[in-house]
Design a protein around this motif. Structure first.
Motif, short mmCIF file in Angstrom:
data_model
loop_
_atom_site.label_atom_id
_atom_site.label_comp_id
_atom_site.label_asym_id
_atom_site.label_seq_id
_atom_site.Cartn_x
_atom_site.Cartn_y
_atom_site.Cartn_z
N VAL A 233 28.45 31.91 39.20
CA VAL A 233 29.47 30.85 39.24
C VAL A 233 29.40 30.03 37.95
O VAL A 233 28.44 30.12 37.19
N VAL A 234 30.45 29.24 37.76
CA VAL A 234 30.51 28.35 36.60
C VAL A 234 30.67 26.92 37.09
O VAL A 234 31.53 26.64 37.93
N PHE A 235 29.82 26.02 36.60
CA PHE A 235 29.95 24.60 36.89
C PHE A 235 30.46 23.88 35.63
O PHE A 235 29.86 24.00 34.56
N LYS A 236 31.56 23.16 35.77
CA LYS A 236 32.05 22.31 34.69
C LYS A 236 31.37 20.95 34.84
O LYS A 236 31.54 20.28 35.86
N VAL A 237 30.59 20.57 33.84
CA VAL A 237 29.74 19.39 33.94
C VAL A 237 30.08 18.38 32.86
O VAL A 237 30.31 18.74 31.70
N THR A 238 30.12 17.11 33.26
CA THR A 238 30.28 16.00 32.30
C THR A 238 29.11 15.04 32.48
O THR A 238 28.82 14.62 33.61
N LEU A 239 28.44 14.71 31.38
CA LEU A 239 27.31 13.79 31.43
C LEU A 239 27.78 12.36 31.16
O LEU A 239 28.40 12.09 30.13
N HIS A 240 27.50 11.44 32.10
CA HIS A 240 27.95 10.05 31.97
C HIS A 240 26.85 9.10 31.51
O HIS A 240 27.11 8.15 30.78
#
Length: 428
Positions: A233-240
Motif C-alpha cells: 500500500v501507499v500512505f500519503k503523509v504530511t509532517l506538521h
C-alpha cells in the motif's frame, strides 16, 4: 446410586451411573409442578390441571426432559465424587434409560486430570547467580531517568529523527483507492516506537515540517483485515510538527530534582544498592523457575489440550486487562501489531502448555509430600491482599467466597508450598 468408572484411553474414561426409580419419581413430580404452570387446558386455570388429566392429554413422556434436567447435575456431581475423579471438561452424556417406574441410567464420557509420574525433585542442583552491579548498568539506569524526565521541545527546522514525537496526517491507498481505517489527521507518532506497520516510521525519518511524502509499505501476511493482509500500500503523509526530548544534565541539581539526595554521587550509591536488590530478586525468581522446570522435565505426564486451551483463555484475559491499563484494547492492539486473535493464541500456546505442565507436577509434589493449606494460611493471604488492595480482609473473604474463589486460593497456596519445598530441598 451406583457409579462405576472405567478408563478407556489416556485421560478419558466412562462413568456408568444408575439412579433408583424412587428418585426418578421425585424428579417427575418436580417436573410436573414446573411444567403445569405453563400449560393451558380448557376448564382449568394455569397451574391447576390435575396430574392425571395432564398425563392423559400430554403424556408422561412430556415430563422426561425436565426431570432429567433436574436429576442429572446432582447425580453427575455425586458420581464423580464417588468415583474419585477430577473432570477437566464438560462430560459427553448419553442417557440409556429413563421412564416412570424405571431406574435412570446414563453414561458420561469424561476427560480427567492426567496422571503424573514424578521423577527426581529433591536435591535438584541449580547454582545461585553471583550478583554485582557494573558502572555501565548504573549509567544505563541514569540515562533511562534522563529520558523519563526530559522535556519535549518543539523543533522549528531540520529533519525528523528516530525518537522524535511527531504530528502527521496520513491516508492509505490500496491499488490507488483509499481503504477503510487508513486515514488520520494530526496523529501523534513517536518515531521508533513500533506503533505502525513495519517500515512506516523509518520512512518518516528525514521529513521536514510541512513536507509531504509517499510511504510504501506492505501489510503483514497475518494482518487481521483480510483485504489488506500481505498487500503493498501507499500512505500519503504530511509532517506538521516535531518535538524532541531535551535531556537534563547529569549533575547535583538533577539528583535533587528526582530524589531526596543532595549530590549525584549520593544518588548513584543509592541507585547501585537498589539495582543490586532488584537483580538479587530477579536472580531468585530465575533460580526458582529453573528448579521447577527441572522437576517438571523429570516427570512423566500427558497434558490434555483442553487444559491448555483453558489456560490460554486466562492468559488472553490477563493480556486484555494489561492493555486496558495502558489505555488500549485488543482491537487496537490487533490493528497496530498486525496480528489477529488466532495468531495471538498460537503465540501463547507454548507458554500455556508449560504453565499447565508445571502446575500439574507441583500439585503432585504437594500430594506426595502431604503439603496442606491451613485456615491460618488462608487468613495470612487475605491479610496480605487486604494491605495490597486497601480493603478489609473480611470483605475480601466474603467476595471470594461468594464467587467460589476461596477454593482456588487454597489450591494456589498449595502450589506455592510445593515451590518452596523444591527450593528448600535444592542444592546451589
Amino acid at each position: 446410586m451406583i457409579a462405576n468408572w472405567e478408563k478407556i484411553e489416556k485421560n478419558v474414561g466412562v462413568l456408568d451411573v444408575e439412579i433408583d426409580a424412587d428418585q426418578v419419581s421425585v424428579a417427575l413430580d418436580k417436573a410436573f409442578r414446573k411444567v403445569v404452570q405453563k400449560v393451558n387446558v380448557p376448564g382449568f386455570r394455569k397451574g391447576k390441571v390435575p396430574r392425571g388429566i395432564f398425563e392423559a392429554r400430554f403424556g408422561i413422556e412430556s415430563l422426561y426432559q425436565d426431570a432429567i434436567d433436574i436429576l442429572l447435575p446432582e447425580a453427575y456431581t455425586n458420581a464423580i465424587e464417588q468415583a474419585g475423579i477430577e473432570p477437566i471438561d464438560r462430560p459427553d452424556v448419553d442417557v440409556e434409560q429413563f421412564g416412570k417406574g424405571k431406574a435412570f441410567k446414563f453414561k458420561a464420557k469424561v476427560t480427567v486430570k492426567p496422571e503424573v509420574k514424578l521423577g527426581d525433585y529433591k536435591g535438584l542442583e541449580v547454582p545461585a547467580e553471583e550478583i554485582s552491579v557494573t558502572d555501565e548498568e548504573i549509567a544505563a539506569e541514569l540515562e533511562r531517568l534522563q529520558q523519563r524526565h526530559a522535556e519535549l521541545v518543539v523543533i522549528d527546522e531540520g529533519p525528523a529523527q528516530l525518537g522524535d514525537h511527531t504530528s502527521i496526517d496520513f491516508e492509505g491507498f490500496l491499488d490507488g483507492e483509499p481503504f477503510e481505517g487508513g486515514k488520520g489527521e494530526r496523529y501523534s507518532l513517536e518515531l521508533g516506537s513500533g506503533s505502525f506497520i513495519p517500515g512506516f516510521e523509518e520512512q518518516v525519518v528525514g521529513l521536514n515540517i510541512a513536507e509531504e511524502k509517499d510511504i510504501n509499505v506492505t501489510f503483514p501476511e497475518n494482518y487481521q483485515a483480510e483485504n489488506l493482509a500481505g498487500k503493498p500500500v501507499v500512505f500519503k503523509v504530511t509532517l506538521h510538527e516535531i518535538k524532541r526530548k531535551n535531556l537534563p544534565a547529569l549533575d547535583d541539581e538533577f539528583a535533587k530534582d528526582i530524589s531526596e539526595f543532595d549530590t549525584l554521587d549520593e544518588y548513584k550509591s543509592d541507585l547501585a544498592s537498589k539495582l543490586k536488590e532488584r537483580k538479587t530478586k530477579d536472580a531468585e525468581i530465575a533460580r526458582e523457575t529453573a528448579i521447577v522446570d527441572k522437576a517438571t522435565e523429570s516427570a512423566e505426564l500427558e497434558v490434555p489440550q483442553v487444559m491448555v486451551d483453558s489456560e490460554i483463555t486466562h492468559m488472553m484475559k490477563d493480556f486484555e486487562n494489561r492493555l486496558r491499563q495502558q489505555g488500549m484494547n485488543l482491537e487496537l492492539y490487533f490493528q497496530f501489531s498486525g496480528q489477529d486473535e488466532a495468531a495471538l493464541k498460537e503465540q501463547m500456546q507454548g507458554d500455556a502448555e508449560k504453565r499447565v505442565r508445571n502446575n500439574l507436577v507441583l500439585e503432585e509434589i504437594a500430594k506426595a509430600e502431604n503439603l496442606e493449606v491451613s485456615d491460618a494460611d488462608i487468613e495470612e493471604e487475605l491479610d496480605n491482599l487486604s494491605k495490597l488492595y486497601n480493603r478489609p480482609a473480611e470483605e475480601l473473604r466474603n467476595i471470594f467466597a461468594a464467587n467460589g474463589y476461596l477454593e482456588n486460593m487454597g489450591a494456589d497456596l498449595k502450589v506455592r508450598k510445593a515451590v518452596k519445598f523444591l527450593i528448600d530441598n535444592s542444592k546451589q
